[in-house]
Design a protein around this motif. Sequence first.
Motif, PDB file in Angstrom:
ATOM      1  N   LEU A  20       0.807  -1.214   0.000  1.00 42.81           N
ATOM      2  CA  LEU A  20       0.000   0.000   0.000  1.00 42.81           C
ATOM      3  C   LEU A  20       0.845   1.271   0.000  1.00 42.81           C
ATOM      4  N   LEU A  21       2.172   1.120   0.114  1.00 41.60           N
ATOM      5  CA  LEU A  21       3.040   2.293   0.203  1.00 41.60           C
ATOM      6  C   LEU A  21       3.597   2.661  -1.168  1.00 41.60           C
ATOM      7  N   SER A  22       3.629   3.949  -1.441  1.00 37.47           N
ATOM      8  CA  SER A  22       4.249   4.444  -2.673  1.00 37.47           C
ATOM      9  C   SER A  22       5.762   4.488  -2.487  1.00 37.47           C
ATOM     10  N   THR A  23       6.471   4.647  -3.579  1.00 39.16           N
ATOM     11  CA  THR A  23       7.929   4.771  -3.485  1.00 39.16           C
ATOM     12  C   THR A  23       8.338   5.974  -2.633  1.00 39.16           C
ATOM     13  N   LEU A  88      18.050   4.718  -5.537  1.00 42.03           N
ATOM     14  CA  LEU A  88      17.892   3.702  -6.584  1.00 42.03           C
ATOM     15  C   LEU A  88      16.428   3.597  -7.020  1.00 42.03           C
ATOM     16  N   PRO A  89      16.197   3.266  -8.288  1.00 41.06           N
ATOM     17  CA  PRO A  89      14.822   3.068  -8.762  1.00 41.06           C
ATOM     18  C   PRO A  89      14.147   1.925  -8.002  1.00 41.06           C
ATOM     19  N   ASP A  90      12.885   2.103  -7.703  1.00 37.35           N
ATOM     20  CA  ASP A  90      12.092   1.073  -7.031  1.00 37.35           C
ATOM     21  C   ASP A  90      11.669   0.047  -8.083  1.00 37.35           C
ATOM     22  N   PRO A  91      12.103  -1.211  -7.950  1.00 39.88           N
ATOM     23  CA  PRO A  91      11.732  -2.196  -8.964  1.00 39.88           C
ATOM     24  C   PRO A  91      10.284  -2.654  -8.882  1.00 39.88           C
ATOM     25  N   VAL A  92       9.668  -2.490  -7.709  1.00 42.13           N
ATOM     26  CA  VAL A  92       8.325  -3.046  -7.488  1.00 42.13           C
ATOM     27  C   VAL A  92       7.305  -2.328  -8.372  1.00 42.13           C
ATOM     28  N   GLY A  93       6.546  -3.095  -9.105  1.00 42.26           N
ATOM     29  CA  GLY A  93       5.489  -2.543  -9.941  1.00 42.26           C
ATOM     30  C   GLY A  93       5.927  -2.193 -11.351  1.00 42.26           C
ATOM     31  N   THR A  94       7.222  -2.261 -11.639  1.00 39.89           N
ATOM     32  CA  THR A  94       7.651  -1.993 -13.011  1.00 39.89           C
ATOM     33  C   THR A  94       7.197  -3.131 -13.921  1.00 39.89           C
ATOM     34  N   THR A  95       6.846  -2.791 -15.134  1.00 43.38           N
ATOM     35  CA  THR A  95       6.316  -3.796 -16.064  1.00 43.38           C
ATOM     36  C   THR A  95       7.117  -3.791 -17.359  1.00 43.38           C
ATOM     37  N   ARG A  96       7.064  -4.883 -18.062  1.00 38.56           N
ATOM     38  CA  ARG A  96       7.625  -4.961 -19.410  1.00 38.56           C
ATOM     39  C   ARG A  96       6.632  -5.679 -20.312  1.00 38.56           C
ATOM     40  N   GLU A  97       6.500  -5.154 -21.497  1.00 45.38           N
ATOM     41  CA  GLU A  97       5.526  -5.668 -22.451  1.00 45.38           C
ATOM     42  C   GLU A  97       6.071  -6.907 -23.154  1.00 45.38           C
ATOM     43  N   LEU A  98       5.249  -7.922 -23.254  1.00 41.46           N
ATOM     44  CA  LEU A  98       5.604  -9.128 -23.994  1.00 41.46           C
ATOM     45  C   LEU A  98       4.809  -9.262 -25.291  1.00 41.46           C
ATOM     46  N   LEU A 376      29.354  -1.670  -6.359  1.00 43.89           N
ATOM     47  CA  LEU A 376      28.832  -1.897  -7.710  1.00 43.89           C
ATOM     48  C   LEU A 376      27.540  -1.128  -7.981  1.00 43.89           C
ATOM     49  N   GLY A 377      27.197  -0.209  -7.070  1.00 38.05           N
ATOM     50  CA  GLY A 377      26.071   0.675  -7.325  1.00 38.05           C
ATOM     51  C   GLY A 377      24.722   0.147  -6.905  1.00 38.05           C
ATOM     52  N   LEU A 378      24.695  -0.911  -6.085  1.00 40.68           N
ATOM     53  CA  LEU A 378      23.421  -1.487  -5.636  1.00 40.68           C
ATOM     54  C   LEU A 378      22.967  -0.916  -4.307  1.00 40.68           C
ATOM     55  N   GLY A 379      23.751  -0.030  -3.718  1.00 40.14           N
ATOM     56  CA  GLY A 379      23.479   0.373  -2.341  1.00 40.14           C
ATOM     57  C   GLY A 379      23.987  -0.734  -1.438  1.00 40.14           C
ATOM     58  N   ALA A 380      23.397  -0.910  -0.294  1.00 39.91           N
ATOM     59  CA  ALA A 380      23.738  -2.043   0.549  1.00 39.91           C
ATOM     60  C   ALA A 380      23.344  -3.322  -0.173  1.00 39.91           C
ATOM     61  N   GLU A 381      24.003  -4.412   0.172  1.00 40.49           N
ATOM     62  CA  GLU A 381      23.654  -5.704  -0.413  1.00 40.49           C
ATOM     63  C   GLU A 381      23.114  -6.618   0.672  1.00 40.49           C
ATOM     64  N   ILE A 382      22.311  -7.566   0.260  1.00 37.57           N
ATOM     65  CA  ILE A 382      21.827  -8.552   1.221  1.00 37.57           C
ATOM     66  C   ILE A 382      22.772  -9.741   1.280  1.00 37.57           C
ATOM     67  N   GLY A 383      23.728  -9.771   0.368  1.00 36.76           N
ATOM     68  CA  GLY A 383      24.731 -10.821   0.334  1.00 36.76           C
ATOM     69  C   GLY A 383      25.197 -11.040  -1.093  1.00 36.76           C
ATOM     70  N   LEU A 397      18.279  -4.614  -4.768  1.00 38.59           N
ATOM     71  CA  LEU A 397      16.820  -4.507  -4.778  1.00 38.59           C
ATOM     72  C   LEU A 397      16.164  -5.470  -5.764  1.00 38.59           C
ATOM     73  N   GLU A 398      16.622  -5.449  -7.012  1.00 38.71           N
ATOM     74  CA  GLU A 398      15.948  -6.254  -8.023  1.00 38.71           C
ATOM     75  C   GLU A 398      16.019  -7.744  -7.704  1.00 38.71           C
ATOM     76  N   SER A 399      17.123  -8.180  -7.091  1.00 39.93           N
ATOM     77  CA  SER A 399      17.271  -9.592  -6.742  1.00 39.93           C
ATOM     78  C   SER A 399      16.304 -10.031  -5.654  1.00 39.93           C
ATOM     79  N   LEU A 400      15.701  -9.075  -4.959  1.00 45.02           N
ATOM     80  CA  LEU A 400      14.726  -9.402  -3.913  1.00 45.02           C
ATOM     81  C   LEU A 400      13.296  -9.333  -4.442  1.00 45.02           C
ATOM     82  N   THR A 401      13.164  -9.329  -5.755  1.00 43.13           N
ATOM     83  CA  THR A 401      11.843  -9.360  -6.378  1.00 43.13           C
ATOM     84  C   THR A 401      11.808 -10.480  -7.410  1.00 43.13           C
ATOM     85  N   THR A 402      10.615 -10.765  -7.894  1.00 41.85           N
ATOM     86  CA  THR A 402      10.432 -11.700  -8.998  1.00 41.85           C
ATOM     87  C   THR A 402       9.419 -11.081  -9.946  1.00 41.85           C
TER      88      THR A 402
END
Length: 415
Positions: A20-23, A88-98, A376-383, A397-402
């Motif tokens: 429910l939260l915006s970027t 960093l750009p928020d990856p959540v909600g970004t779409t790509r057309e197929l 490498l420009g990711l900010g903090a890393e989770i590992g 960030l992107e690695s923590l999404t699908t």
Amino acid sequence: MSLITEIAHNAAQAAKTLALLSTPQKDAVLRGMAGALRASMDEIIRANQQDLEAARENQLPAAMVDRLTLTPERIEDMAQGIETIIELPDPVGTTRELGSRPNGIEIRKMRVPLGVVCMIYEARPNVTADAGALCFKSGNGVILRGGKEALQSSLAIAKVLHGVLETHSLPTALISVIPDPDRSLMMELMQQKDYIDLIIPRGGEGLIQFVTQNSTVPVIQHFKGVCHLYVDKDADLDKALQLLLNGKTQRTGVCNALEGLIVHQDIAEQFLPQAAQALQQRGVKINADQASAGYFDNATVLSDDAFGEEYLSLEIAVKQVADFSAAVAHIDRFGSHHTEVICTQDMQTAELFQRSVDASVVMVNASSRFSDGGQLGLGAEIGIATTKLHAYGPMGLESLTTEKYLVNGEGQIRD
């Protein structure tokens, strides 16, 4: 409901609030977290001192004590890491057309959070802030199970982050710390497949294997860092020496430090005496193959199958090779899929090295110490993931999404 099940259930419920939260709202919370870490520096360091005193009493290895230690500079790095995540750009909600199908249905993919991420780690209290911030911006709840070595530090950092969440009327269960390091509770945590979507272990080989073998939740391994520098026959030897010293001695107790030096035999007579003098000046213990040992004072001669050790100290293994293929073969056998470096002025060789070597980060003429999410420009890393599903290398960030499919139609039915 047991304590662990309650924590996992609450984390899963709390994660739904992030949808429910915006970027801008998420970034405002993160900005508050960075400021709160700075404002609470003294409190965090006092808690860290308790962990350090216990570590010394228990005679923990120097590398673990180094990872455990928090200083004002390291806390500032944590705060700056969060501020980098804000930018960093928020990856959540970004779409790509197929595209569209012949029947008219339109297909897209949208990036979505994983859900709840569980971190199991040892003496790394900074993980509490790094993972908390990364998971928050990527829309995930996080459960943090640190080792007993870092418990007081982790709880102090979590308390700071919780205060910011409460200020923004958000559930503190978004960033949960297991308050008891008992191993039986960790076993129960790894069975919470109804609430936890991914487990990421960070630590020694024993911890990684234990989690992988016992978890019913998917695991991404963040394995040991047996990183090599290969000095090619066409290397700039001044560059090679700087890469060696920075990678081995700048900070030893970290996974992106060099543990192996591989030298092409054509330049060994020129390079190894320079390396020997520089490493000796810095107190580095040398383990070497028979061909290289004579260049060093008091080197331990290694048998062909004795390489591949993660020293995490002022110690390194040296191997002389006949050609490029032998260097790659040595890395294939003894590397840990973490980070590998070549020093060469031949860009064809450099490109072949990057294509041939199986590691999550492959570098040309750059220090292994850059194998880090922040660098490498990711900010903090989770590992740094050393397995390949679904991430490989530093996880930001992107690695923590699908991605999930979005299919739009106008009433089409399948024949």
